[in-house]
Design a protein around this motif. Structure first.
Motif, mmCIF file in Angstrom:
data_model
loop_
_atom_site.group_PDB
_atom_site.id
_atom_site.type_symbol
_atom_site.label_atom_id
_atom_site.label_comp_id
_atom_site.label_asym_id
_atom_site.label_seq_id
_atom_site.Cartn_x
_atom_site.Cartn_y
_atom_site.Cartn_z
ATOM 1 N N ARG A 16 44.348 24.495 43.455
ATOM 2 C CA ARG A 16 45.470 23.608 43.451
ATOM 3 C C ARG A 16 46.788 24.224 42.417
ATOM 4 O O ARG A 16 47.745 23.751 42.529
ATOM 5 N N SER A 17 46.437 25.164 41.677
ATOM 6 C CA SER A 17 47.363 25.551 40.559
ATOM 7 C C SER A 17 48.467 26.532 41.549
ATOM 8 O O SER A 17 48.306 26.858 42.864
ATOM 9 N N LEU A 18 49.661 26.540 40.849
ATOM 10 C CA LEU A 18 50.550 27.276 41.590
ATOM 11 C C LEU A 18 50.458 28.838 41.834
ATOM 12 O O LEU A 18 50.716 29.454 42.816
ATOM 13 N N LEU A 19 49.882 29.364 40.586
ATOM 14 C CA LEU A 19 49.713 30.905 40.678
ATOM 15 C C LEU A 19 48.698 31.253 41.673
ATOM 16 O O LEU A 19 49.024 32.126 42.348
ATOM 17 N N PRO A 20 47.334 30.623 41.813
ATOM 18 C CA PRO A 20 46.420 31.145 42.716
ATOM 19 C C PRO A 20 47.075 30.913 44.170
ATOM 20 O O PRO A 20 46.916 31.713 45.264
ATOM 21 N N VAL A 21 47.683 29.985 44.514
ATOM 22 C CA VAL A 21 48.291 29.703 45.639
ATOM 23 C C VAL A 21 49.339 31.077 45.938
ATOM 24 O O VAL A 21 49.439 31.353 47.237
ATOM 25 N N ARG A 22 50.068 31.146 45.233
ATOM 26 C CA ARG A 22 51.091 32.117 45.386
ATOM 27 C C ARG A 22 50.268 33.690 45.586
ATOM 28 O O ARG A 22 50.828 34.242 46.410
ATOM 29 N N CYS A 23 49.381 33.683 44.985
ATOM 30 C CA CYS A 23 48.640 34.973 44.927
ATOM 31 C C CYS A 23 47.999 34.928 46.537
ATOM 32 O O CYS A 23 47.983 36.149 47.170
ATOM 33 N N ALA A 24 47.439 33.847 46.847
ATOM 34 C CA ALA A 24 46.809 33.948 48.259
ATOM 35 C C ALA A 24 47.865 34.199 49.260
ATOM 36 O O ALA A 24 47.423 34.803 50.348
ATOM 37 N N ARG A 25 49.076 33.400 49.225
ATOM 38 C CA ARG A 25 50.091 33.714 50.120
ATOM 39 C C ARG A 25 50.445 35.272 50.343
ATOM 40 O O ARG A 25 50.773 35.972 51.248
ATOM 41 N N THR A 26 50.444 35.976 48.967
ATOM 42 C CA THR A 26 50.723 37.237 49.039
ATOM 43 C C THR A 26 49.890 38.102 49.522
ATOM 44 O O THR A 26 50.061 38.889 50.481
ATOM 45 N N LEU A 27 48.610 37.853 49.276
ATOM 46 C CA LEU A 27 47.372 38.644 49.859
ATOM 47 C C LEU A 27 47.402 38.277 51.589
ATOM 48 O O LEU A 27 47.111 39.308 52.193
ATOM 49 N N GLY A 28 47.689 37.286 51.988
ATOM 50 C CA GLY A 28 47.683 36.800 53.476
ATOM 51 C C GLY A 28 48.753 37.532 54.112
ATOM 52 O O GLY A 28 48.537 38.037 54.920
ATOM 53 N N ALA A 29 49.943 37.550 53.261
ATOM 54 C CA ALA A 29 51.038 38.508 54.041
ATOM 55 C C ALA A 29 50.490 39.805 54.268
ATOM 56 O O ALA A 29 51.056 40.521 55.179
ATOM 57 N N TYR A 30 50.066 40.290 53.009
ATOM 58 C CA TYR A 30 49.552 41.824 53.059
ATOM 59 C C TYR A 30 48.586 41.977 54.234
ATOM 60 O O TYR A 30 48.664 42.967 54.984
ATOM 61 N N MET A 31 47.559 41.091 54.451
ATOM 62 C CA MET A 31 46.501 41.323 55.266
ATOM 63 C C MET A 31 47.205 41.114 56.766
ATOM 64 O O MET A 31 46.598 41.901 57.935
#
Length: 452
Positions: free
Chosen positions: A129-144
């Protein structure tokens, strides 16, 4: 605020089953619930007035209960801004706690976008629910999905801009209220001064005794107290709520910058760069171009059909053009013949007129010449007659001279007149050639001369 490289990895046991496809993660912002802040403002304002109701006689009670309607509104706005600031501060504290965890460990391989462990990590981060892990998840998803660091970098830039814009927009209402609190104080001031002026003018009209004057002055001072007290309360409230709001807003900006730095340093920097594609050979390029030409360009048959139609249209157009030219040529020749005939007639008429005028002129010339010739003949005859008369006269004079000579000779014989006769003879000898010349016949010639 600086972050150290994370060393511990999140617990993968609480994740969903392993999958290759990334999870679609929505953006997350640091926001405070406006309705909760509004409810807290209403409850807080009501609680303050209930608690201070027994203290209405005190100065504080007079400030709240006897200074008009602007005081409770200003307190409501101030409590709303305080509640909003408190909610924002609590959200920032929870986000600061999440920065201390290692969401993407340094020993975790970020190589292939199709790696199952990378998909599992992305699923795990998306559940937070935190902002940092969500931003990391969106970054990795875009890379994938994109398969390159450039695709992930675009998503990171978009998320950073969106987070900054959302943070700026979330403070719009509190800023407006902070700006409105002093305005309410100024409104109270205007109302108080208006009451004081109206009360002063009314008691001046009816005041007759000292007691009445004192009462009127008391009303005027009460209105002035309302004016200045409302401004005082509004200014104090605006200062109290503005300073914490600015501090919280500053901390949120630092938090967003810290999250952007974490993603750029510990996520994007570890993603592999896109490998350049192999260079195309000349034969491959030629085959590709020929295939594209075969697919895109029409066939010769398809080109011949419109060409034949265009040729037929061109032939028809040329035939119509030739007919038009022939018709124009015939019309031109007809017009030229008519003009030539007209010019010939005009020339013949002009020549006829010239001949007629020439004949008239020649006739007149002949007539003039005949008249002139007759006149000349008459003049010649008259001159001949005159010459003949002159010749006769000279002959007579010669005869007279001869007789005179004889007479002179006779006189010379007398002897007295010899000298005179001698001189007279000399004179006659000198005159003799002239007389002979005059006695000779003469021929007169007439020469015609053109008048200039």
């Amino acid at each position: 605020m600086t972050l150290s490289p994370p060393e511990s990895s999140p617990n993968p046991t609480a994740t969903s089953p392993m999958a290759i496809a990334p999870v679609i993660v929505d953006r997350k912002d640091i926001d405070a619930n406006i309705w909760i802040a509004l409810l807290a403002a209403g409850v807080g304002t009501l609680g303050i007035y209930i608690l201070l109701f027994p203290l209405r006689a005190t100065y504080l009670g007079q400030l709240l209960f006897e200074r008009g309607w602007t005081q409770p509104v200003a307190i409501l706005f101030a409590i709303f801004v305080m509640a909003f600031t408190l909610l924002k501060a609590l959200a920032l504290l929870s986000q600061l706690a999440s920065l201390r965890q290692g969401w993407v460990p340094m020993n975790f391989p970020l190589k292939s976008p199709t790696d199952a462990s990378l998909a599992q990590l992305q699923h795990t981060l998306a559940q937070r629910r935190s902002l940092l892990p969500v931003r990391c998840a969106r970054t990795l998803g875009a890379y994938m999905v994109g398969g390159s660091r450039e695709a992930a970098n675009e998503v990171v830039a978009e998320d950073s801009s969106a987070a900054a814009a959302a943070s700026e927009a979330s403070y719009t209402i509190p800023r407006v209220l902070v700006w409105a609190i002093p305005l309410l104080g100024f409104i109270g001031t205007v109302v108080g001064i208006s009451q004081a002026v109206s009360g002063f003018s009314s008691f001046l009209q009816t005041a007759q005794e000292v007691d009445q004057i004192k009462e009127g002055i008391g009303g005027v001072t009460t209105g002035l107290a309302v004016a200045f007290d409302t401004t005082l309360v509004a200014l104090i409230l605006s200062v109290l709520v503005m300073i914490p709001l600015v501090i919280v807003e500053r901390q949120e900006s630092k938090l967003l910058l810290t999250i952007d730095g974490y993603i750029n340093d510990y996520v994007l920097a570890r993603l592999p760069m896109a490998t350049p594609t192999a260079s195309l050979t000349t034969s491959d390029l030629q085959e590709t171009i020929q295939a594209v030409l075969r697919e895109e360009l029409p066939s010769p048959e398809a080109l011949m059909e419109p060409a034949q139609a265009t040729l037929e249209q061109l032939v028809n157009h040329l035939g119509r053009l030739a007919q038009a030219l022939t018709s124009d040529r015939k019309q031109f020749l007809t017009t030229l013949e008519e003009q030539h005939h007209n010019q010939d007639q005009a020339f013949q008429q002009l020549l006829h007129e010239f001949q007629e005028r020439s004949q008239v002129l020649v006739t007149e010339l002949h007539r003039s010449q005949d008249d002139f010739s007759g006149h000349i003949s008459n003049q010649t005859q008259a001159l001949a007659q005159l010459l003949e008369q002159s010749s006769q006269t000279l002959q007579q004079r010669l005869e007279l001279l001869a007789s005179l000579n004889q007479a002179l000779n006779a006189l010379a014989e007398t002897g007295s007149l010899q000298l005179v006769i001698h001189d007279l003879n000399q004179s006659l000898e000198q005159l003799q050639p002239v007389l002979k010349q005059l006695s000779q016949p003469r021929r007169v010639m007439l020469v015609e001369q053109n008048a200039e």
